[in-house]
Design a protein around this motif. Structure first.
Motif, mmCIF file in Angstrom:
data_model
loop_
_atom_site.group_PDB
_atom_site.id
_atom_site.type_symbol
_atom_site.label_atom_id
_atom_site.label_comp_id
_atom_site.label_asym_id
_atom_site.label_seq_id
_atom_site.Cartn_x
_atom_site.Cartn_y
_atom_site.Cartn_z
ATOM 1 N N LYS A 117 0.818 -1.225 0.000
ATOM 2 C CA LYS A 117 0.000 0.000 0.000
ATOM 3 C C LYS A 117 0.848 1.270 0.000
ATOM 4 N N ALA A 120 4.604 0.118 -3.181
ATOM 5 C CA ALA A 120 4.522 -0.359 -4.567
ATOM 6 C C ALA A 120 3.882 0.727 -5.432
ATOM 7 N N PHE A 122 1.679 2.069 -7.559
ATOM 8 C CA PHE A 122 0.368 2.022 -8.217
ATOM 9 C C PHE A 122 -0.364 3.301 -7.856
ATOM 10 N N TRP A 123 -1.202 3.774 -8.785
ATOM 11 C CA TRP A 123 -2.023 4.951 -8.498
ATOM 12 C C TRP A 123 -3.419 4.701 -9.030
ATOM 13 N N ALA A 137 -3.314 9.464 -1.028
ATOM 14 C CA ALA A 137 -2.728 8.495 -0.082
ATOM 15 C C ALA A 137 -3.298 8.765 1.304
ATOM 16 N N ARG B 53 3.590 16.699 -1.689
ATOM 17 C CA ARG B 53 4.153 15.372 -1.379
ATOM 18 C C ARG B 53 4.477 14.682 -2.697
ATOM 19 N N PHE B 78 6.611 10.913 -8.776
ATOM 20 C CA PHE B 78 5.196 10.522 -8.716
ATOM 21 C C PHE B 78 4.591 10.878 -7.368
ATOM 22 N N PRO B 80 2.438 10.119 -3.808
ATOM 23 C CA PRO B 80 2.386 8.958 -2.915
ATOM 24 C C PRO B 80 1.500 7.875 -3.525
ATOM 25 N N VAL B 81 1.908 6.623 -3.378
ATOM 26 C CA VAL B 81 1.243 5.533 -4.085
ATOM 27 C C VAL B 81 -0.076 5.158 -3.412
ATOM 28 N N THR B 82 -1.003 4.631 -4.210
ATOM 29 C CA THR B 82 -2.352 4.332 -3.707
ATOM 30 C C THR B 82 -2.898 3.030 -4.294
#
Lengths: 152, 84, 152, 84
Positions: A117, A120, A122-123, A137, B53, B78, B80-82
Motif C-alpha cells: 500500500k 509499490a 500504483f495509483w 494516499a 508530497r 510521482f 504517494p502511491v495508492t
C-alpha cells in the motif's frame, strides 16, 4: 512467478491450490483480496483506473516478499495486482502466503499488504459524479506500514 | 543523460510521461533535479513544489532528496502511491 | 449459513465470491485455509480423523463470529470445517471475513481462527507409523487465543 | 436424569459415548459429577483424574468445575480441543 501485474481477473481458488501444490509441509494459507468499493471518501465511484510503474512495481513487491520471508517462516508468497479499468465489485489485488503455522501466514500476508500500500508504485484514479480524481494516499496506510518497524 | 519518468497526477500536471534529460554537472541528487525542473514554468513549479508530497525513485528504488543521481540513471517522480 | 461442518471438501473461490456477492461496500476479504501436514510433532502422518460435538460445534463457532463482529467492522464471516477422514494436503478449515477495510478483515479472521482452535469442540486423531494417537492441545494455541484478551 | 456425552480420547478410555444418568441430589456441579464418575472403576478413575486436563460443557457451553448441573441438562466431557 511470485508477482504478477495483469489486466485480467484472478481466481483465488486456483492461485491458492497452485501455491501450496505438492508441499505437504504447508499447514496454513492466509489470503487477502482487495475489492473496488462503490463509495470512497464519501463519493460514489462508478469506475477506476489503475496505473503503475512497469518494472519498478514488480521489483518493489519482490523486495517486500523477500522481507516477509526474512521475518517469518514462510514457504511461498504470491501477489497478483490488476491494472487498467476496474468497476465496483471487481477484484484488485490478491496476496497469498503459505506456511507451516497460521501465525506466520497471517503476519506475513498482512505485512505484504501494508507495505504494498505504501511502497509499490500504483495509483488509482476514480470516476465519480463530480468527475475524475486521483485517490489521495491515506495517513492510516502509512501508520499501518510503520507499525511493523517497531515490532520484533 | 538521465531518463526521467512521471506518473499519475504528476504526469498529467506536467504533460510529460517520459524524457531524456541532460544532467548539468551541478545537479547531483534528487532534490537538485526536482528544483531544476521547477524552473520550467508555472505547471512544473506547482506540480513539484516543495510543499507538495512528491515521491521519487532512482533506478526503480524508492529515493530520498539526497539520493545521488548520475548519468545513465532512470529517475521517476510521482505522487504517494495508492494501490492495493 | 455462517458455519458449516461437513465431510466434503470446499472451494475457497466459490465461498469468497458467495460471501461478498452483491455487497459493493466490501473492500477487503481476508481468508484462512488450514491444511493437513504430513508431519506433526516429528512423526509422519498418513491420515487423520476429525471428530466433533454436533450442535455445540456450530454454536461455539457462531459465538466466536459474534464476538468478532462486536470487536471489528465486519460485514460477513464464514467458517467451514471438515470432519471425518483426511489425508495430508487435504483442506481442513476455511475462515473468510469481509469488511470495508483490511485491518478489520485480518484481525477478525485471525481472531476467529485462534478462538476456534481453543473453543470449538473438534478433536484430531492421527495415524502414524507407530499407530494412532490423539493430537495433544498446544500451549501455543492457548497463548494465541489469550493475546486477544489484553488487546483493545 | 442428565444426558452425559464423552468425546475423543475420553470416549475411548471410558468405552462410553453417551448415557442417560440419574443425578443424585448431592451432585450439583460439574466437579461433583466428574468425581462421582471416577468411582466407576480404574478406567474411569484414570480418564477423569484430577491431574488430567479434562474439559466439560453444560448444555453445549464450555463449563468450569463450579458450573451448576441440574436435571434435564446435557453434560459433556472431553479432552482439550484440537481442531482447525
Amino acid at each position: 512467478m511470485p508477482v504478477r501485474i495483469q489486466n485480467e481477473d484472478f481466481d483465488i481458488g486456483r492461485e491458492v491450490a497452485q501455491l501450496r501444490r505438492d508441499n505437504p509441509q504447508v499447514g496454513a494459507v492466509a489470503s487477502f483480496v482487495g475489492v473496488v468499493r462503490d463509495l470512497n471518501d464519501g463519493k460514489t465511484v462508478a469506475e477506476m483506473t489503475l496505473e503503475h510503474y512497469p518494472g519498478m512495481t514488480e521489483k518493489a513487491i519482490e523486495e517486500i516478499i523477500g522481507q516477509a520471508k526474512g521475518r517469518w517462516q514462510v514457504y511461498d508468497a504470491l501477489v497478483v495486482h490488476r491494472i487498467g479499468r476496474l468497476a465496483p465489485l471487481d477484484q484488485i489485488v490478491l496476496v497469498v502466503v503459505t506456511s507451516a503455522h497460521r501465525g506466520d501466514a497471517f503476519a506475513a500476508c498482512e505485512f505484504i499488504m501494508d507495505y504494498l500500500k505504501t511502497q509499490a508504485p500504483f495509483w488509482k484514479k476514480e470516476k465519480t459524479p463530480d468527475g475524475a480524481r486521483w485517490v489521495e494516499a491515506r495517513a492510516s496506510d502509512d501508520a499501518a506500514a510503520e507499525r511493523w518497524q517497531t515490532k520484533d | 543523460m538521465v531518463k526521467i519518468l512521471y506518473f499519475a497526477g504528476l504526469r498529467e500536471a506536467t504533460g510529460q510521461g517520459a524524457e531524456e534529460f541532460a544532467l548539468p554537472d551541478d545537479v547531483r541528487d534528487v532534490a537538485a533535479l526536482r528544483a531544476l525542473l521547477r524552473k520550467r514554468g508555472d505547471a512544473w513549479a506547482e506540480a513539484l513544489a516543495e510543499s507538495k508530497r512528491v515521491r521519487a525513485a532512482v533506478n526503480q528504488d524508492m529515493a530520498a532528496g539526497d539520493t545521488p543521481v548520475t548519468d545513465g540513471d532512470e529517475v521517476a517522480f510521482f505522487p504517494p502511491v495508492t494501490g492495493g
